[in-house]
Design a protein around this motif. Structure first.
Motif, PDB file in Angstrom:
ATOM      1  N   UNK A  12       1.100  -1.438   0.272  1.00  0.00           N
ATOM      2  CA  UNK A  12       0.040  -0.085   0.165  1.00  0.00           C
ATOM      3  C   UNK A  12       0.760   1.200  -0.245  1.00  0.00           C
ATOM      4  N   UNK A  13       0.789   1.787  -0.948  1.00  0.00           N
ATOM      5  CA  UNK A  13       1.410   3.289  -1.159  1.00  0.00           C
ATOM      6  C   UNK A  13       0.740   4.397  -0.672  1.00  0.00           C
ATOM      7  N   UNK A  14       0.922   5.842  -0.630  1.00  0.00           N
ATOM      8  CA  UNK A  14       0.510   6.792  -0.583  1.00  0.00           C
ATOM      9  C   UNK A  14       0.822   7.591  -1.500  1.00  0.00           C
ATOM     10  N   UNK A  15      -0.142   8.639  -2.514  1.00  0.00           N
ATOM     11  CA  UNK A  15       0.831   9.897  -3.414  1.00  0.00           C
ATOM     12  C   UNK A  15       0.016  10.529  -2.509  1.00  0.00           C
ATOM     13  N   UNK A  16       1.470  11.395  -2.446  1.00  0.00           N
ATOM     14  CA  UNK A  16       1.190  13.092  -1.970  1.00  0.00           C
ATOM     15  C   UNK A  16       1.350  13.956  -2.773  1.00  0.00           C
ATOM     16  N   UNK A  73      -5.668  -2.334   5.063  1.00  0.00           N
ATOM     17  CA  UNK A  73      -6.922  -1.682   4.056  1.00  0.00           C
ATOM     18  C   UNK A  73      -8.117  -1.490   4.859  1.00  0.00           C
ATOM     19  N   UNK A  74      -9.214  -0.790   4.943  1.00  0.00           N
ATOM     20  CA  UNK A  74      -9.631  -0.541   5.200  1.00  0.00           C
ATOM     21  C   UNK A  74     -10.789  -2.246   4.558  1.00  0.00           C
ATOM     22  N   UNK A  75     -12.038  -2.768   5.620  1.00  0.00           N
ATOM     23  CA  UNK A  75     -12.670  -3.597   5.411  1.00  0.00           C
ATOM     24  C   UNK A  75     -14.182  -3.675   4.851  1.00  0.00           C
ATOM     25  N   UNK A  76     -14.520  -3.880   3.682  1.00  0.00           N
ATOM     26  CA  UNK A  76     -15.480  -3.460   3.193  1.00  0.00           C
ATOM     27  C   UNK A  76     -17.038  -4.315   3.200  1.00  0.00           C
ATOM     28  N   UNK A  77     -16.992  -5.222   3.806  1.00  0.00           N
ATOM     29  CA  UNK A  77     -18.463  -5.492   4.742  1.00  0.00           C
ATOM     30  C   UNK A  77     -18.897  -5.083   5.453  1.00  0.00           C
ATOM     31  N   UNK A  78     -20.335  -4.706   5.185  1.00  0.00           N
ATOM     32  CA  UNK A  78     -21.090  -3.660   6.088  1.00  0.00           C
ATOM     33  C   UNK A  78     -21.880  -4.769   7.335  1.00  0.00           C
ATOM     34  N   UNK A  79     -21.182  -4.291   9.172  1.00  0.00           N
ATOM     35  CA  UNK A  79     -21.724  -4.744   9.953  1.00  0.00           C
ATOM     36  C   UNK A  79     -23.631  -4.435   9.754  1.00  0.00           C
ATOM     37  N   UNK A  80     -23.951  -6.017  10.036  1.00  0.00           N
ATOM     38  CA  UNK A  80     -25.058  -6.129  10.229  1.00  0.00           C
ATOM     39  C   UNK A  80     -25.766  -5.212  11.665  1.00  0.00           C
ATOM     40  N   UNK A 119      -4.612  -2.397  -9.964  1.00  0.00           N
ATOM     41  CA  UNK A 119      -4.553  -2.291  -7.942  1.00  0.00           C
ATOM     42  C   UNK A 119      -5.650  -2.852  -7.569  1.00  0.00           C
ATOM     43  N   UNK A 120      -5.769  -2.907  -6.297  1.00  0.00           N
ATOM     44  CA  UNK A 120      -6.614  -3.948  -5.966  1.00  0.00           C
ATOM     45  C   UNK A 120      -8.390  -2.770  -5.471  1.00  0.00           C
ATOM     46  N   UNK A 121      -7.302  -1.684  -4.479  1.00  0.00           N
ATOM     47  CA  UNK A 121      -7.706  -0.843  -4.655  1.00  0.00           C
ATOM     48  C   UNK A 121      -7.377   0.163  -4.035  1.00  0.00           C
ATOM     49  N   UNK A 122      -8.293   1.917  -3.902  1.00  0.00           N
ATOM     50  CA  UNK A 122      -7.476   2.647  -3.928  1.00  0.00           C
ATOM     51  C   UNK A 122      -8.282   3.575  -3.888  1.00  0.00           C
ATOM     52  N   UNK A 123      -8.259   4.818  -2.104  1.00  0.00           N
ATOM     53  CA  UNK A 123      -9.214   6.014  -1.619  1.00  0.00           C
ATOM     54  C   UNK A 123      -8.700   7.699  -1.949  1.00  0.00           C
TER      55      UNK A 123
END
Length: 118
Positions: free
Chosen positions: A9-13, A96-103, A36-40
């Motif tokens: 995981x990298x950060x582009x500043x 990386x944050x979990x994308x599942x929503x907790x019930x 890439x797998x994930x991006x924020x």
């Protein structure tokens, strides 16, 4: 601290404050062929000159090194002609944050007439 060869995981500043996420994604796709797998994306604020930044998760550490070679130092020019030199570095937090929503167990309990606390 993780071994540098296992970080993905990298950060582009130092991205322009007015840069949009779509513009960044298209720029990455034209300069870097591997997916890439994930991006924020965190937009900046032009009023306070706060730069935008992006967190990107790759599949393999080799992809991180290739992305760094290709994208580190890339110059962005905004509509006023100001130049911003992108800086790519390992993200300090590698998870990386979990994308599942907790019930929520209380959801719909009013309509059922029951309480999960009874």
């Amino acid at each position: 601290m993780k071994d540098p060869l296992s970080r993905t995981k990298v950060v582009v500043r130092r991205l322009p404050p007015t840069l949009s996420e779509d513009a960044l994604v298209s720029r990455i796709q034209t300069r870097f062929a591997r997916p890439y797998l994930w991006m924020l994306f965190r937009p900046g604020k032009s009023t306070n000159q706060i730069h935008s930044r992006a967190y990107i998760e790759f599949e393999r550490p080799e992809d991180v090194l290739a992305f760094h070679e290709d994208f580190h130092g890339h110059v962005f020019v905004n509509e006023k002609g100001s130049q911003y030199k992108a800086m790519v570095e390992y993200a300090p937090y590698q998870r990386v944050p979990d994308l599942r929503v907790k019930k929520d167990g209380r959801e719909g309990s009013i309509l059922r007439g029951t309480s999960p606390f009874d």
